[in-house]
Design an enzyme around this catalytic site. Structure first.
Site, PDB file in Angstrom:
ATOM      1  N   LEU A 154       0.845  -1.198   0.000  1.00 44.96           N
ATOM      2  CA  LEU A 154       0.000   0.000   0.000  1.00 44.96           C
ATOM      3  C   LEU A 154       0.888   1.258   0.000  1.00 44.96           C
ATOM      4  O   LEU A 154       0.824   2.081   0.903  1.00 44.96           O
ATOM      5  CB  LEU A 154      -0.964  -0.009   1.194  1.00 44.96           C
ATOM      6  N   GLY A 155       1.709   1.351  -1.038  1.00 49.40           N
ATOM      7  CA  GLY A 155       2.516   2.565  -1.230  1.00 49.40           C
ATOM      8  C   GLY A 155       1.717   3.548  -2.068  1.00 49.40           C
ATOM      9  O   GLY A 155       0.485   3.524  -2.067  1.00 49.40           O
ATOM     10  N   ARG A 156       2.439   4.386  -2.800  1.00 49.41           N
ATOM     11  CA  ARG A 156       1.753   5.414  -3.599  1.00 49.41           C
ATOM     12  C   ARG A 156       0.819   4.775  -4.628  1.00 49.41           C
ATOM     13  O   ARG A 156      -0.342   5.156  -4.760  1.00 49.41           O
ATOM     14  CB  ARG A 156       2.778   6.247  -4.376  1.00 49.41           C
ATOM     15  N   ILE A 157       1.336   3.781  -5.357  1.00 48.91           N
ATOM     16  CA  ILE A 157       0.539   3.185  -6.433  1.00 48.91           C
ATOM     17  C   ILE A 157      -0.584   2.332  -5.849  1.00 48.91           C
ATOM     18  O   ILE A 157      -1.739   2.419  -6.276  1.00 48.91           O
ATOM     19  CB  ILE A 157       1.443   2.388  -7.392  1.00 48.91           C
ATOM     20  N   SER A 176       0.996  -5.624   3.713  1.00 49.33           N
ATOM     21  CA  SER A 176       2.276  -4.926   3.565  1.00 49.33           C
ATOM     22  C   SER A 176       3.117  -5.225   4.797  1.00 49.33           C
ATOM     23  O   SER A 176       2.652  -5.905   5.717  1.00 49.33           O
ATOM     24  CB  SER A 176       2.046  -3.429   3.330  1.00 49.33           C
ATOM     25  N   ILE A 232       0.931  -5.274 -11.792  1.00 44.62           N
ATOM     26  CA  ILE A 232       1.490  -4.064 -12.417  1.00 44.62           C
ATOM     27  C   ILE A 232       2.820  -3.712 -11.711  1.00 44.62           C
ATOM     28  O   ILE A 232       3.325  -2.610 -11.840  1.00 44.62           O
ATOM     29  CB  ILE A 232       0.508  -2.870 -12.375  1.00 44.62           C
ATOM     30  N   ARG A 234       6.303  -6.074 -10.791  1.00 46.83           N
ATOM     31  CA  ARG A 234       7.402  -6.642 -11.575  1.00 46.83           C
ATOM     32  C   ARG A 234       7.093  -8.116 -11.817  1.00 46.83           C
ATOM     33  O   ARG A 234       6.489  -8.780 -10.956  1.00 46.83           O
ATOM     34  CB  ARG A 234       8.729  -6.539 -10.813  1.00 46.83           C
ATOM     35  N   ASP A 258       0.931  -6.822 -16.664  1.00 45.11           N
ATOM     36  CA  ASP A 258       1.698  -5.814 -17.410  1.00 45.11           C
ATOM     37  C   ASP A 258       3.175  -6.166 -17.413  1.00 45.11           C
ATOM     38  O   ASP A 258       3.950  -5.576 -18.157  1.00 45.11           O
ATOM     39  CB  ASP A 258       1.483  -4.431 -16.767  1.00 45.11           C
ATOM     40  N   GLU A 263      11.045 -10.454 -19.472  1.00 45.27           N
ATOM     41  CA  GLU A 263      10.577  -9.543 -20.538  1.00 45.27           C
ATOM     42  C   GLU A 263      11.629  -9.361 -21.625  1.00 45.27           C
ATOM     43  O   GLU A 263      12.813  -9.312 -21.295  1.00 45.27           O
ATOM     44  CB  GLU A 263      10.237  -8.167 -19.929  1.00 45.27           C
ATOM     45  N   HIS A 281       4.377  -4.215 -20.493  1.00 43.73           N
ATOM     46  CA  HIS A 281       5.015  -3.336 -19.503  1.00 43.73           C
ATOM     47  C   HIS A 281       4.880  -1.855 -19.908  1.00 43.73           C
ATOM     48  O   HIS A 281       5.866  -1.191 -20.248  1.00 43.73           O
ATOM     49  CB  HIS A 281       6.498  -3.699 -19.311  1.00 43.73           C
TER      50      HIS A 281
END
Ligand SMILES: O=CC(=O)O
Length: 315
Positions: A154-157, A176, A232, A234, A258, A263, A281
């Protein structure tokens, strides 16, 4: 600052390249066909004082060791997993990234992936294009509004995704390292419990040694045949082999991805699955955000070389 050597590790965004060319003495690592050591010999590695990397090629121990005058790594990314942070710290090299400016785009894409999977947007688009609608209706999809959403990190994104999901009437819970005092969402200190309790599990944490393969077979099975996984973050957050077998065996309801472990390789088995939505991505790849990220990279470099505080320091 025109004489300051800056090394860009791979092609990223044309505008960033132009800005770097305007303000600094830019070296492009991908213009060399030889080894990095060869490149640095011919381009005087000791004149390079800054590296601009991204999610593809950052600054690993080998690159850092070959740049004796390196002072700063300014990453054109929020993720730091391609930078050897320990080495940077050891050598007193500053590190900056591009947080905040990309938060909305990545959170928007997470919602897009959820809708894409649950409402079958890609599969039904293909259905129309190949003329199948003329033969029969597409069939029923699954509702998003009101579902239970679990967020890993639960960070910024993660917080931006939570806000969006709340607007869809979803209940939000999260896993988290520690409980966040700013959030009223239900906190789980155990990711299996989170996966058991939600219908949509979204990976939105940073990739570190602790979070590598945080989505393993146990978590996938806890999410179950009606659950969907959205990544979304890694690719390496998810044990991709386990994800593929769970999808093939119907032990997981669907996935919106994503990012991938290797990759730009995407497991072949996923390509034919209608309950999977795949993106290359592109979480932050809008014109607006890419320009903002580029401006932030330039501002961090200018601040550093003017002996001012970095705008978005990591180290
Ligand atoms: O994946 C994107 C980023 O780290 O900026």
């Amino acid at each position: 600052m025109k004489s300051i050597g800056v090394l860009m590790t791979c092609p990223m965004h044309k505008y960033l390249e132009q800005q770097l060319e305007t303000h600094f003495n830019l070296f492009k690592l991908w213009h060399c066909n030889s080894s990095i050591t060869e490149f640095l010999k011919t381009h005087q590695g000791n004149t390079i004082r800054a590296v601009v990397g991204n999610t593809e090629i950052g600054a690993d121990a080998e690159l850092i060791a070959s740049l004796p005058s390196l002072e700063i790594v300014a990453s054109y990314s929020v993720g730091l997993d391609k930078i050897d942070l320990r080495k940077c710290e050891e050598k007193g090299i500053r590190v900056a990234n591009t947080p905040d400016v990309l938060t909305d785009d990545v959170a928007d894409l997470a919602v897009g992936l959820i809708l894409g999977v649950l409402r079958g947007i890609c599969a039904s688009d293909a259905y129309v294009r190949i003329g199948k609608w003329k033969d029969a209706d597409f069939g029923l999809a699954t509702k998003f509004s009101g579902k239970s959403v679990g967020i890993v990190g639960l960070g910024r994104i993660g917080t931006a995704i939570a806000k969006r999901a709340e607007a869809f009437g979803c209940s939000i819970s999260y896993f988290s390292r520690s409980q966040k005092s700013f959030a009223n969402y239900k906190f789980y200190s155990n990711i299996i419990d989170l996966a058991t309790s939600c219908q949509i599990l979204i990976v939105a944490c940073a990739l570190t040694e602790e979070t590598r393969h945080i989505i393993n077979r146990e978590v996938i099975d806890a999410l179950g045949p009606k659950g969907i996984l959205i990544n979304i973050g890694r690719g390496a957050h998810v044990d991709e082999t386990e994800l593929v077998s769970a999808l093939l065996e119907g032990r997981l309801g669907g996935a919106g991805l994503d990012v991938y472990e290797n990759e730009p390789e995407v497991p072949e088995e996923l390509l034919g699955l209608g309950n999977v939505v795949l993106q290359p991505h592109v979480g932050s790849d809008t014109v607006e955000t890419s320009d903002a990220m580029a401006d932030l990279v330039i501002s961090n470099l200018k601040a550093h070389f003017s002996k001012k505080s970095l705008l978005t320091p990591v180290i």
